[in-house]
Scaffold this motif. Structure first.
Motif, PDB file in Angstrom:
ATOM      1  N   GLY A   1      86.143 -44.278  35.648  1.00 27.47           N
ATOM      2  CA  GLY A   1      86.628 -45.403  34.875  1.00 27.47           C
ATOM      3  C   GLY A   1      85.854 -45.549  33.587  1.00 27.47           C
ATOM      4  O   GLY A   1      85.024 -44.698  33.240  1.00 27.47           O
ATOM      5  N   VAL A   2      86.138 -46.662  32.890  1.00 27.91           N
ATOM      6  CA  VAL A   2      85.488 -46.969  31.624  1.00 27.91           C
ATOM      7  C   VAL A   2      84.891 -48.368  31.718  1.00 27.91           C
ATOM      8  O   VAL A   2      85.541 -49.301  32.203  1.00 27.91           O
ATOM      9  CB  VAL A   2      86.499 -46.899  30.464  1.00 27.91           C
ATOM     10  N   THR A   3      83.647 -48.510  31.290  1.00 26.42           N
ATOM     11  CA  THR A   3      82.963 -49.799  31.368  1.00 26.42           C
ATOM     12  C   THR A   3      83.687 -50.854  30.545  1.00 26.42           C
ATOM     13  O   THR A   3      84.068 -50.620  29.399  1.00 26.42           O
ATOM     14  CB  THR A   3      81.513 -49.681  30.865  1.00 26.42           C
ATOM     15  N   GLY A   4      83.868 -52.024  31.143  1.00 24.26           N
ATOM     16  CA  GLY A   4      84.554 -53.104  30.450  1.00 24.26           C
ATOM     17  C   GLY A   4      84.086 -54.460  30.936  1.00 24.26           C
ATOM     18  O   GLY A   4      82.977 -54.603  31.469  1.00 24.26           O
ATOM     19  N   SER A   5      84.968 -55.450  30.784  1.00 19.00           N
ATOM     20  CA  SER A   5      84.621 -56.833  31.132  1.00 19.00           C
ATOM     21  C   SER A   5      85.836 -57.559  31.704  1.00 19.00           C
ATOM     22  O   SER A   5      86.060 -58.731  31.428  1.00 19.00           O
ATOM     23  CB  SER A   5      84.098 -57.564  29.889  1.00 19.00           C
ATOM     24  N   THR A   6      86.645 -56.832  32.511  1.00 20.40           N
ATOM     25  CA  THR A   6      87.832 -57.442  33.079  1.00 20.40           C
ATOM     26  C   THR A   6      87.450 -58.364  34.236  1.00 20.40           C
ATOM     27  O   THR A   6      86.387 -58.229  34.836  1.00 20.40           O
ATOM     28  CB  THR A   6      88.812 -56.370  33.585  1.00 20.40           C
TER      29      THR A   6
ATOM     30  N   ALA B   1      80.622 -56.913  28.765  1.00 17.98           N
ATOM     31  CA  ALA B   1      80.761 -55.583  29.359  1.00 17.98           C
ATOM     32  C   ALA B   1      79.523 -55.211  30.169  1.00 17.98           C
ATOM     33  O   ALA B   1      78.393 -55.353  29.693  1.00 17.98           O
ATOM     34  CB  ALA B   1      81.018 -54.550  28.269  1.00 17.98           C
ATOM     35  N   HIS B   2      79.741 -54.730  31.373  1.00 21.80           N
ATOM     36  CA  HIS B   2      78.657 -54.252  32.232  1.00 21.80           C
ATOM     37  C   HIS B   2      79.273 -53.517  33.410  1.00 21.80           C
ATOM     38  O   HIS B   2      80.469 -53.607  33.656  1.00 21.80           O
ATOM     39  CB  HIS B   2      77.764 -55.400  32.731  1.00 21.80           C
ATOM     40  N   ILE B   3      78.444 -52.762  34.139  1.00 20.69           N
ATOM     41  CA  ILE B   3      78.871 -52.145  35.394  1.00 20.69           C
ATOM     42  C   ILE B   3      78.284 -52.967  36.538  1.00 20.69           C
ATOM     43  O   ILE B   3      77.061 -53.022  36.709  1.00 20.69           O
ATOM     44  CB  ILE B   3      78.388 -50.693  35.520  1.00 20.69           C
ATOM     45  N   HIS B   4      79.147 -53.626  37.289  1.00 17.88           N
ATOM     46  CA  HIS B   4      78.745 -54.283  38.536  1.00 17.88           C
ATOM     47  C   HIS B   4      78.843 -53.220  39.622  1.00 17.88           C
ATOM     48  O   HIS B   4      79.900 -52.651  39.858  1.00 17.88           O
ATOM     49  CB  HIS B   4      79.682 -55.460  38.817  1.00 17.88           C
ATOM     50  N   TYR B   5      77.741 -52.961  40.302  1.00 14.93           N
ATOM     51  CA  TYR B   5      77.646 -51.814  41.214  1.00 14.93           C
ATOM     52  C   TYR B   5      77.098 -52.261  42.558  1.00 14.93           C
ATOM     53  O   TYR B   5      76.147 -53.048  42.629  1.00 14.93           O
ATOM     54  CB  TYR B   5      76.741 -50.760  40.594  1.00 14.93           C
ATOM     55  N   GLU B   6      77.720 -51.752  43.632  1.00 11.96           N
ATOM     56  CA  GLU B   6      77.281 -52.084  44.985  1.00 11.96           C
ATOM     57  C   GLU B   6      77.272 -50.844  45.863  1.00 11.96           C
ATOM     58  O   GLU B   6      78.083 -49.930  45.670  1.00 11.96           O
ATOM     59  CB  GLU B   6      78.216 -53.121  45.621  1.00 11.96           C
ATOM     60  N   GLN B   7      76.373 -50.840  46.840  1.00 12.31           N
ATOM     61  CA  GLN B   7      76.360 -49.848  47.915  1.00 12.31           C
ATOM     62  C   GLN B   7      76.505 -50.601  49.228  1.00 12.31           C
ATOM     63  O   GLN B   7      75.758 -51.552  49.487  1.00 12.31           O
ATOM     64  CB  GLN B   7      75.052 -49.051  47.912  1.00 12.31           C
ATOM     65  N   LEU B   8      77.486 -50.205  50.057  1.00  8.88           N
ATOM     66  CA  LEU B   8      77.742 -50.889  51.315  1.00  8.88           C
ATOM     67  C   LEU B   8      77.734 -49.901  52.471  1.00  8.88           C
ATOM     68  O   LEU B   8      78.163 -48.748  52.326  1.00  8.88           O
ATOM     69  CB  LEU B   8      79.097 -51.607  51.288  1.00  8.88           C
ATOM     70  N   LEU B   9      77.253 -50.361  53.608  1.00 11.63           N
ATOM     71  CA  LEU B   9      77.302 -49.601  54.842  1.00 11.63           C
ATOM     72  C   LEU B   9      78.087 -50.415  55.854  1.00 11.63           C
ATOM     73  O   LEU B   9      77.697 -51.533  56.194  1.00 11.63           O
ATOM     74  CB  LEU B   9      75.897 -49.305  55.368  1.00 11.63           C
ATOM     75  N   ASN B  10      79.219 -49.862  56.300  1.00 10.87           N
ATOM     76  CA  ASN B  10      80.115 -50.567  57.216  1.00 10.87           C
ATOM     77  C   ASN B  10      80.472 -51.960  56.702  1.00 10.87           C
ATOM     78  O   ASN B  10      80.529 -52.930  57.454  1.00 10.87           O
ATOM     79  CB  ASN B  10      79.486 -50.654  58.610  1.00 10.87           C
ATOM     80  N   GLY B  11      80.681 -52.051  55.383  1.00  8.99           N
ATOM     81  CA  GLY B  11      81.118 -53.293  54.774  1.00  8.99           C
ATOM     82  C   GLY B  11      80.022 -54.284  54.462  1.00  8.99           C
ATOM     83  O   GLY B  11      80.296 -55.361  53.935  1.00  8.99           O
TER      84      GLY B  11
END
Length: 270
Positions: A134-139, A145-155
């Motif tokens: 994708g492309v970084t944005g602010s939708t 504009a920023h990248i909101h990022y998460e790592q999940l294990l089994n939700g």
């Protein structure tokens, strides 16, 4: 005379079953249960060589980190990269996450990438680590504009780990920084060959940047990433893309790379 072996075998089986029942439950193998699966070797969700700073908002429901550029580049429009291989799914939440992608990495592990300006892969696509998704944005519900990022294990949201090291959590912008090695080709980069003589390798992608070395003639080079900079004209061609060379520690104009494309295929944006 009829053999008594079947009775003997049956008795042994019964004794074995009794013995198994006597074993404490915690000592038995948990057949079918998930064992502790190692996480993928996650990398930063933005291109090789870029330096970003990170923050966490207290209102977040999961353990997420937001990333913005801290190397002089523009956050908006920067490619968002898969931090590990997996299957990508497009999602949309106009009132919250905006355009976002979820990547299923297997073993219960997923990563989320929110507020994309646009998608770069179709839903259901198999993506490689370092591939643009994708492309970084602010939708969505975003103030910039920023990248909101998460790592999940089994939700369940996890403390974010990049290259085996946990990132500070919580954190605030301009307190912690992370330089990406994602899309660098595992440290190897992509192989190309230059043409021409006395090609100046500069500290950055600008004609005003200091010269760090000179390539006397055609040279095999390893390109880590590329970015736009000063426009260069030579032999009737014009190009403003520059390649970052692994071994020479600087940039050369793509016009001196022996390839017909102005922007090199398969090479990430710095």
């Amino acid at each position: 005379m009829r053999s008594r072996r079947p009775l003997t075998v049956l008795a042994a089986v019964l004794l074995a079953l009794v013995g198994l029942a006597a074993v404490p439950a915690q000592a038995r193998p948990q057949l079918g249960a998930d064992t502790a699966l190692a996480a993928p070797n996650f990398k930063a969700p933005y291109p090789c060589g870029q330096r970003w700073t990170l923050s966490h908002h207290s209102a977040e429901v999961r353990r997420a980190l937001d990333f913005v550029r801290a190397d002089g580049g523009t956050t908006a429009g920067t490619p968002v990269l898969a931090s590990a291989a997996g299957t990508a799914t497009r999602m949309s939440q106009p009132s919250g996450a905006g355009n976002y992608i979820v990547i299923d990495h297997g073993g219960g592990w997923t990563t989320y990438y929110f507020h994309l300006a646009s998608y770069s892969v179709p839903s259901g696509a198999a993506v490689a680590q370092g591939q643009q998704i994708g492309v970084t944005g602010s939708t969505g519900n975003s103030t910039g504009a920023h990248i909101h990022y998460e790592q999940l294990l089994n939700g369940v949201g996890q403390n974010i780990v990049i290259n085996g090291a946990g990132l500070p959590y919580p954190s605030q912008y301009n307190q912690s920084y992370l330089t990406s090695d994602n899309g660098c080709g595992g440290g190897g980069g992509s192989n190309f060959r230059t043409w021409g003589t006395d090609i100046r390798v500069r500290a950055d992608a600008y004609l005003t940047s200091p010269v760090v070395t000179v390539l006397a003639g055609p040279t095999n080079v390893v390109v880590l990433c590329q970015k736009q900079g000063s426009t260069v004209t030579a032999e009737g061609y014009t190009n403003n893309w520059w390649s970052k060379l692994r071994d020479q520690g600087g940039f050369i104009s793509n016009i001196y790379i022996d390839h017909p494309a102005a922007q090199l295929p398969g090479v990430p944006v710095c």
